[in-house]
Design a protein around this motif. Structure first.
Motif, mmCIF file in Angstrom:
data_model
loop_
_atom_site.group_PDB
_atom_site.id
_atom_site.type_symbol
_atom_site.label_atom_id
_atom_site.label_comp_id
_atom_site.label_asym_id
_atom_site.label_seq_id
_atom_site.Cartn_x
_atom_site.Cartn_y
_atom_site.Cartn_z
ATOM 1 N N GLY A 93 0.815 -1.211 0.000
ATOM 2 C CA GLY A 93 0.000 0.000 0.000
ATOM 3 C C GLY A 93 0.847 1.259 0.000
ATOM 4 O O GLY A 93 0.537 2.236 -0.689
ATOM 5 N N PHE A 94 1.934 1.241 0.771
ATOM 6 C CA PHE A 94 2.831 2.393 0.822
ATOM 7 C C PHE A 94 3.509 2.617 -0.528
ATOM 8 O O PHE A 94 3.601 3.751 -1.010
ATOM 9 C CB PHE A 94 3.867 2.181 1.926
ATOM 10 N N ILE A 95 3.953 1.533 -1.170
ATOM 11 C CA ILE A 95 4.611 1.642 -2.472
ATOM 12 C C ILE A 95 3.630 2.146 -3.529
ATOM 13 O O ILE A 95 3.974 3.006 -4.355
ATOM 14 C CB ILE A 95 5.227 0.286 -2.874
ATOM 15 N N LEU A 96 2.398 1.634 -3.517
ATOM 16 C CA LEU A 96 1.393 2.095 -4.473
ATOM 17 C C LEU A 96 1.060 3.569 -4.264
ATOM 18 O O LEU A 96 0.876 4.318 -5.231
ATOM 19 C CB LEU A 96 0.119 1.258 -4.360
ATOM 20 N N THR A 97 0.975 3.997 -3.020
ATOM 21 C CA THR A 97 0.662 5.395 -2.727
ATOM 22 C C THR A 97 1.770 6.329 -3.205
ATOM 23 O O THR A 97 1.498 7.344 -3.854
ATOM 24 C CB THR A 97 0.429 5.581 -1.212
ATOM 25 N N ILE A 98 3.012 5.979 -2.907
ATOM 26 C CA ILE A 98 4.138 6.815 -3.319
ATOM 27 C C ILE A 98 4.264 6.830 -4.844
ATOM 28 O O ILE A 98 4.437 7.893 -5.462
ATOM 29 C CB ILE A 98 5.449 6.326 -2.665
ATOM 30 N N GLY A 99 4.154 5.658 -5.468
ATOM 31 C CA GLY A 99 4.238 5.589 -6.926
ATOM 32 C C GLY A 99 3.109 6.337 -7.610
ATOM 33 O O GLY A 99 3.313 7.003 -8.628
ATOM 34 N N GLY B 34 -3.546 2.477 -3.200
ATOM 35 C CA GLY B 34 -2.620 2.425 -2.073
ATOM 36 C C GLY B 34 -3.234 2.956 -0.789
ATOM 37 O O GLY B 34 -3.057 2.381 0.291
ATOM 38 N N ILE B 35 -3.968 4.056 -0.884
ATOM 39 C CA ILE B 35 -4.640 4.608 0.298
ATOM 40 C C ILE B 35 -5.666 3.606 0.833
ATOM 41 O O ILE B 35 -5.800 3.420 2.040
ATOM 42 C CB ILE B 35 -5.311 5.957 -0.041
ATOM 43 N N GLY B 36 -6.395 2.959 -0.075
ATOM 44 C CA GLY B 36 -7.375 1.965 0.351
ATOM 45 C C GLY B 36 -6.726 0.800 1.067
ATOM 46 O O GLY B 36 -7.259 0.285 2.061
ATOM 47 N N LEU B 37 -5.578 0.342 0.572
ATOM 48 C CA LEU B 37 -4.876 -0.755 1.241
ATOM 49 C C LEU B 37 -4.379 -0.329 2.617
ATOM 50 O O LEU B 37 -4.444 -1.098 3.576
ATOM 51 C CB LEU B 37 -3.700 -1.234 0.391
ATOM 52 N N LEU B 38 -3.856 0.875 2.707
ATOM 53 C CA LEU B 38 -3.351 1.337 3.999
ATOM 54 C C LEU B 38 -4.472 1.555 5.007
ATOM 55 O O LEU B 38 -4.287 1.356 6.206
ATOM 56 C CB LEU B 38 -2.566 2.634 3.819
ATOM 57 N N LYS B 39 -5.616 1.951 4.526
ATOM 58 C CA LYS B 39 -6.702 2.331 5.416
ATOM 59 C C LYS B 39 -7.518 1.141 5.913
ATOM 60 O O LYS B 39 -7.889 1.088 7.086
ATOM 61 C CB LYS B 39 -7.608 3.313 4.674
ATOM 62 N N TYR B 40 -7.804 0.182 5.045
ATOM 63 C CA TYR B 40 -8.786 -0.833 5.376
ATOM 64 C C TYR B 40 -8.241 -2.243 5.586
ATOM 65 O O TYR B 40 -8.967 -3.110 6.030
ATOM 66 C CB TYR B 40 -9.862 -0.908 4.280
ATOM 67 N N ARG B 41 -7.001 -2.508 5.268
ATOM 68 C CA ARG B 41 -6.467 -3.861 5.391
ATOM 69 C C ARG B 41 -5.600 -3.990 6.631
ATOM 70 O O ARG B 41 -4.836 -3.099 6.962
ATOM 71 C CB ARG B 41 -5.621 -4.234 4.171
#
Length: 65
Positions: free
Chosen positions: A6-12, A48-55
């Motif tokens: 999630g962090f990598i997707l958000t930054i990318g 990425g935000i969705g992965l960081l927030k809900y998983r």
């Protein structure tokens, strides 16, 4: 592992979004269409935000068992 992805997707996604906006409205010239970069940046950023927030991370799931 999920939090890292999630962090990598958000930054990318953020980098792609900035490059696309600079290409569309500024003087930055990349090899791709700036609108494609904007669309990909938005998709990856919100994924990425969705992965960081809900998983929950796999370490937290194992600790709960």
């Amino acid at each position: 592992m999920i939090k890292i992805l999630g962090f990598i997707l958000t930054i990318g996604g953020g980098i792609s979004l900035v490059m696309g906006v600079l290409g569309a409205f500024g003087s930055f010239d990349s090899g791709m269409s700036p609108w494609a970069l904007i669309i990909l940046g938005v998709v990856f950023f919100f994924a990425g935000i969705g992965l960081l927030k809900y998983r929950k991370d796999t370490d937290q799931i194992e600790a709960e068992k």
